[in-house]
Design an enzyme around this catalytic site. Sequence first.
Site, PDB file in Angstrom:
ATOM      1  N   LYS A 139      -6.919   4.416  11.076  1.00 30.55           N
ATOM      2  CA  LYS A 139      -5.710   5.158  11.432  1.00 30.55           C
ATOM      3  C   LYS A 139      -5.437   5.005  12.920  1.00 30.55           C
ATOM      4  O   LYS A 139      -6.326   4.709  13.708  1.00 30.55           O
ATOM      5  CB  LYS A 139      -5.865   6.635  11.071  1.00 30.55           C
ATOM      6  CG  LYS A 139      -5.867   6.895   9.570  1.00 30.55           C
ATOM      7  CD  LYS A 139      -5.848   8.378   9.274  1.00 30.55           C
ATOM      8  CE  LYS A 139      -5.680   8.632   7.787  1.00 30.55           C
ATOM      9  NZ  LYS A 139      -4.354   8.184   7.294  1.00 30.55           N
TER      10      LYS A 139
ATOM     11  N   LYS B 179      -6.493   8.575  -7.527  1.00 30.79           N
ATOM     12  CA  LYS B 179      -7.671   8.608  -6.686  1.00 30.79           C
ATOM     13  C   LYS B 179      -7.638   9.876  -5.827  1.00 30.79           C
ATOM     14  O   LYS B 179      -6.551  10.444  -5.636  1.00 30.79           O
ATOM     15  CB  LYS B 179      -7.726   7.357  -5.804  1.00 30.79           C
ATOM     16  CG  LYS B 179      -6.850   7.419  -4.535  1.00 30.79           C
ATOM     17  CD  LYS B 179      -7.185   6.295  -3.600  1.00 30.79           C
ATOM     18  CE  LYS B 179      -6.446   6.419  -2.279  1.00 30.79           C
ATOM     19  NZ  LYS B 179      -7.040   7.341  -1.327  1.00 30.79           N
TER      20      LYS B 179
ATOM     21  N   HIS C  46      -9.297   0.951  -2.359  1.00 38.06           N
ATOM     22  CA  HIS C  46      -8.298  -0.078  -2.037  1.00 38.06           C
ATOM     23  C   HIS C  46      -8.940  -1.392  -1.601  1.00 38.06           C
ATOM     24  O   HIS C  46      -8.680  -2.458  -2.172  1.00 38.06           O
ATOM     25  CB  HIS C  46      -7.372   0.401  -0.922  1.00 38.06           C
ATOM     26  CG  HIS C  46      -6.568   1.613  -1.264  1.00 38.06           C
ATOM     27  ND1 HIS C  46      -6.121   1.876  -2.532  1.00 38.06           N
ATOM     28  CD2 HIS C  46      -6.119   2.632  -0.490  1.00 38.06           C
ATOM     29  CE1 HIS C  46      -5.435   3.005  -2.535  1.00 38.06           C
ATOM     30  NE2 HIS C  46      -5.426   3.478  -1.313  1.00 38.06           N
TER      31      HIS C  46
ATOM     32  N   HIS D 144      -2.699   2.175  -6.269  1.00 41.42           N
ATOM     33  CA  HIS D 144      -1.374   1.578  -6.106  1.00 41.42           C
ATOM     34  C   HIS D 144      -1.419   0.236  -5.387  1.00 41.42           C
ATOM     35  O   HIS D 144      -0.493  -0.560  -5.517  1.00 41.42           O
ATOM     36  CB  HIS D 144      -0.434   2.547  -5.374  1.00 41.42           C
ATOM     37  CG  HIS D 144      -0.760   2.775  -3.939  1.00 41.42           C
ATOM     38  ND1 HIS D 144      -1.675   3.711  -3.505  1.00 41.42           N
ATOM     39  CD2 HIS D 144      -0.286   2.176  -2.825  1.00 41.42           C
ATOM     40  CE1 HIS D 144      -1.743   3.686  -2.195  1.00 41.42           C
ATOM     41  NE2 HIS D 144      -0.917   2.765  -1.754  1.00 41.42           N
TER      42      HIS D 144
END
Length: 492
Positions: free
Chosen positions: A342, A151, A243, A181
């Site tokens: 974040k 990605k 994700h 992942h």
Amino acid sequence: MTSHIIPVDSFDYVVFGGNGDLAERKLLPALYHRDLDGQIPDDSRIIGASRTSLSDEEYRAFARAAIDRFVAAEDRDEAAIERFIGRLFYLTVDARADGGWNELKALLDQAPPSRIRAFYLAVGPSLFGDFAMRIRSFGLVNDCTRLVVEKPVGRDLESARALNRIIGEHFEEHQVFRIDHYLGKETVQNLMALRFANMLYEPLWNSAFVDHVQITVAESVGLEGRAGYYDKAGALRDMVQNHIVQLMCLVALEPPGAIDGNALRDEKLKVLRALKPIDARNVEHVTVRGQYRSGASNGGPARSYLEDLGEDSSNTETFVAIKAEINNWRWAGVPFYLRTGKRLTQRMSEIVVTFRPIPHNIFGGAAGHVQQNQLVLRLQPDEGVKQWLMIKDPGPGGMRLRHVPLDMSFAQSFGVRNPDAYERLLMDVIRGNQTLFMRRDEVEAAWEWVDPILSAWEEKDIRPQGYTAGTWGPSGSIALIERDGRTWHEPE
């Protein structure tokens, strides 16, 4: 109890970008672990390739340093390291020039034609088409070839279609493995096992019994050297489109006929196409953008996003919260609350399925508040599953109720190291198992849902709300869920 290691067929793994950050931190350590566990056949080879000029020995020194840095001391076995290092080769190859490609072909042609060839594009998406074209034009593609694409697959629907189109000109869809992942994590696999290998959950897995679902992917770090990429992407493109949307699909999909590549992905595609659109009409009510300001994170002071970026202004979001809805019979009326950001309080990824409250409390107020049952699937940092239940507080003195978890930590329960997600996915590529990889139409359907959100933010001039580093995001994300009478699940 120990894990069972299933060997794979002999292979050659060519990693383009073989001396880059992803190869150093994830790919080489993951392949070493598979070799340590005896899963890799003796004649398999790992070939690093990039524009950087390195000898085989210099690349082997790079790999050894990566193992020393990113593999735990208890897993570093000198004999196994020497065996793994002996598998490594390196070639100088340029995606946009012909130099090095004939040498790569000569090296690969040393193996029998039946040897599996996997080409891993650990490079920027702007090079995907160039690599795909040259792999094909230099005669490196056969019936046993796989192409692994990292990605992001595009930054919007148009660019994703363009990338998929150019890859499709050189590879069949069954040869392409678009990797995420998160889908290789142990807990994600156990979500499917819990649903489809037990009678307990699936009858309750619908709007009659589920109140709502929360999916949180939180990072405590800031830009970490990714400023150039991140400011052009933002949290919606970087985390939600791939994700988080993938996790939501696995929670919401209908039972497939079998756990195979296309059956599972067919069901995920149905979920994506059933998502209620978010556009200029409702974007202000069901989404929140945020950008971190200075504060405290990871035990020390933390700079603001603009300070990390080195700019005076930026409209890029580092936090997103979304109230998503799936318009089908199973999930009608059940909100899926998604959030990522974040510089949040802690690094954590989890899925929380909250069941509806009991219809009538027979115990009375003195017994305590009866809380809703929750199934919590923790993806990181400590993978495991908790089922929260109400029980009687032990001891005399009447009926007192407590909310407690049935807790299963995979590392503790099975007595094994938790494998990194890349370990499973790298070997699934060799097996040709596409179950945990994204299909072309799936990627494009996810962008079809995300693109209108991006457009609506721009049309409505919705700018990120500030939030203090080290908190759980802007106040608007709290309001998003609390106006529905719910609260975000706070980790212990």
